[in-house]
Design a protein around this motif. Structure first.
Motif, PDB file in Angstrom:
ATOM      1  N   TYR A 316      -0.025  -3.358   9.375  1.00  0.00           N
ATOM      2  CA  TYR A 316      -1.580  -3.142   9.198  1.00  0.00           C
ATOM      3  C   TYR A 316      -2.052  -3.814   7.799  1.00  0.00           C
ATOM      4  N   ALA A 317      -1.875  -4.123   6.830  1.00  0.00           N
ATOM      5  CA  ALA A 317      -2.064  -4.127   5.502  1.00  0.00           C
ATOM      6  C   ALA A 317      -2.584  -5.640   5.341  1.00  0.00           C
ATOM      7  N   GLY A 332       1.596   0.118   2.999  1.00  0.00           N
ATOM      8  CA  GLY A 332       1.166   0.560   3.606  1.00  0.00           C
ATOM      9  C   GLY A 332       0.396   0.244   4.812  1.00  0.00           C
ATOM     10  N   ASN A 333       0.426   1.477   5.652  1.00  0.00           N
ATOM     11  CA  ASN A 333      -0.561   0.571   6.952  1.00  0.00           C
ATOM     12  C   ASN A 333      -1.932   0.281   6.714  1.00  0.00           C
ATOM     13  N   VAL A 335      -3.813  -0.613   4.460  1.00  0.00           N
ATOM     14  CA  VAL A 335      -4.252  -0.511   2.869  1.00  0.00           C
ATOM     15  C   VAL A 335      -4.776  -1.814   2.827  1.00  0.00           C
ATOM     16  N   ASN A 349       1.346   4.001   0.538  1.00  0.00           N
ATOM     17  CA  ASN A 349       1.765   3.778   1.570  1.00  0.00           C
ATOM     18  C   ASN A 349       0.575   3.798   2.731  1.00  0.00           C
ATOM     19  N   HIS A 350      -0.893   4.185   3.235  1.00  0.00           N
ATOM     20  CA  HIS A 350      -1.523   4.575   3.762  1.00  0.00           C
ATOM     21  C   HIS A 350      -3.499   5.114   3.572  1.00  0.00           C
ATOM     22  N   LEU A 351      -3.777   3.972   4.438  1.00  0.00           N
ATOM     23  CA  LEU A 351      -5.114   3.672   4.048  1.00  0.00           C
ATOM     24  C   LEU A 351      -6.461   4.277   2.903  1.00  0.00           C
ATOM     25  N   THR A 352      -5.250   2.940   2.046  1.00  0.00           N
ATOM     26  CA  THR A 352      -6.150   2.991   0.810  1.00  0.00           C
ATOM     27  C   THR A 352      -6.956   1.904   0.507  1.00  0.00           C
ATOM     28  N   ALA A 367      -2.965   9.168   0.066  1.00  0.00           N
ATOM     29  CA  ALA A 367      -3.730   8.584   1.765  1.00  0.00           C
ATOM     30  C   ALA A 367      -4.969   8.859   1.239  1.00  0.00           C
ATOM     31  N   SER A 392      -4.094  12.830  -2.163  1.00  0.00           N
ATOM     32  CA  SER A 392      -4.591  11.915  -1.114  1.00  0.00           C
ATOM     33  C   SER A 392      -6.489  12.055  -1.078  1.00  0.00           C
TER      34      SER A 392
END
Length: 454
Positions: A316-317, A332-333, A335, A349-352, A367, A392
């Motif tokens: 999911y990038a 990661g996911n 991003v 790695n996450h939500l960025t 994150a 984060s």
């Protein structure tokens, strides 16, 4: 340059597309179908390219610019009449002419060259016709050949609507593509009449006229895919699927692992190295270059991105144009990267969201971090040094520089540069009220009970 000219017919109205966009500008694999064809033609290094236009001519002018000469066919009186419109543009040309169609986008350069080579063979055919044998001959015109010799000499060409039952039984179909000497082409076209069921000037009639003159014409065969025409949205979708199947097969043959091949979507210019693994439901929009030993995980979307060896992306990038990941970097996911460079071994790695940013080697992006790159009027850049650690849920408000080995504490909204090795914490002090929550809950429960009792 070679002594070759190409005439590309693109004057049709494309009514079956039901579109405000010219038919030949509808994309396959992320690129207008006409530009696929023009690219194959350009590989021959032709002396001239003439595109015959009609409806929506201004769109073709914009798409092609100065790369070809455009001539108009008005009104449209058939394929023979269309080719005649190129006569003035090729008045000083005396070489070999290829006649192609803008809605037949995937004719290989090698096939075009084979047609020219056959035209210049020792037996000197007047016309070379590109033929194919589809599973369903539908309403294609037929090319009737002699059974003597090599079997490639044409006896007769006939449109389906004018063909007898015996002629329709012939499986060799006319693609409409031809190679003809310029001196022969326009002389033969002057003799073509519109005495047929449609009242049009058919290009294939030049073969029959050459036969009447005691000359012969020949065929070159090709795969049906190479000459598939696109006239409707349904045919566009069928062609897209066929192209994607071939591209997936080629990727796997070149050393790419596709976990679920039918779910991976390529663009015309996608470049993949060896030992790349692509999981299911990945889309490669135009402009993606991937080096060796990269893993692209499920449900990722890449466009205009460059990935070095050892990179991992997703799941999911979303990588947008200008995204660059150096060796061993990882996103990661959920991003998203846009016009951002992630250095060697750096991770998000996450939500960025990383936009208009440079991230140094070994840096870690926590994150929920975002680079706030747009102020409503202009884009600004964020530079993050090597080995920096971004906690984060941080907001990095550009323009901003964060030095090497710096730490930004979680939950910070950073507006000023951070020096190397510095800790930056930008958040309000925590307020503690012992017992407040218990008193709040008790009060609310009593209130609710009173209201219910009433």
């Amino acid at each position: 340059m070679n002594n070759i000219a190409a005439i590309i017919l693109a004057a049709g109205k494309g009514t079956r597309m039901k579109s405000d966009t010219h038919k030949v500008l509808h994309p396959v694999a992320g690129r207008p179908m006409l530009l696929h064809l023009m690219d194959a033609v350009d590989a021959l290094r032709p002396a001239a390219k003439v595109v015959v236009v009609g409806d929506k001519a201004e769109q073709l002018e914009k798409a092609l610019g100065s790369s070809a000469t455009l001539v108009r066919q008005e009104p449209q009186l058939g394929t023979g009449h269309a080719v005649q419109q190129a006569q003035e543009a090729l008045a000083d040309f005396s070489g070999d002419v290829l006649i192609l169609y803008g809605d037949v986008p995937f004719v290989p350069t090698a096939t075009m060259q084979a047609m020219v080579d056959r035209l210049n063979a020792e037996d000197a055919p007047a016309v070379v016709v590109l033929t194919f044998e589809p599973d369903d001959t539908q309403a294609y015109g037929r090319v009737i050949c002699s059974e003597e010799g090599a079997g490639d000499r044409i006896v007769k060409m006939v449109e389906h609507k004018d063909a007898s039952e015996a002629e329709r039984a012939c499986r060799r179909c006319n693609s409409g593509l031809m190679a003809v000497k310029a001196r022969d082409l326009f002389a033969l076209l002057e003799r073509v009449t519109n005495d047929n069921a449609a009242g049009e000037y058919y290009l294939p009639d030049i073969v029959n006229l050459a036969n009447q003159d005691g000359r012969h014409s020949a065929v070159v065969g090709t795969d049906p895919f190479d000459v598939s025409g696109i006239n409707s949205r349904a045919e566009l979708a069928v062609m897209e699927q066929a192209w994607q199947r071939r591209r997936r097969d080629r990727a796997m043959a070149d050393g790419v692992s596709l976990i679920a091949p039918e779910t991976v979507w390529f663009s015309w210019d996608t470049e993949l190295g060896r030992d790349v693994t692509v999981e299911q439901n990945v889309v490669f929009a135009p402009g993606v270059k991937v080096a060796d030993n990269v893993r692209i995980r499920a449900f990722s979307h890449l466009e205009g991105a460059t990935l070095a060896s050892g990179v991992e992306v997703g799941p999911y990038a979303r990588l947008r144009p200008g995204a660059v990941l150096d060796e061993g970097a990882k996103v990661g996911n959920f991003v998203e990267m846009k016009k951002a460079h992630l250095g060697k071994g750096a991770k998000a790695n996450h939500l960025t969201y990383l936009g208009d940013a440079e991230v140094g080697a070994g840096a870690n992006i926590g994150a929920g971090t975002i680079t706030c790159n747009y102020d409503g009027y202009f884009k600004h850049k964020t530079i993050i040094g090597e080995r920096a650690f971004i906690g984060s849920n941080s907001a990095l408000i550009a323009p901003l520089k964060i030095g090497a080995d710096a730490i930004v504490a979680a939950g910070s909204a950073v507006t000023r540069d951070v020096d190397a090795g510095e800790l930056r914490m930008v958040r309000a002090d925590q307020l503690v009220k012992p017992g407040w929550a218990d008193r709040f809950h008790d009060a609310m429960k009593k209130k609710k009970a009173t209201e219910k009792g009433g």
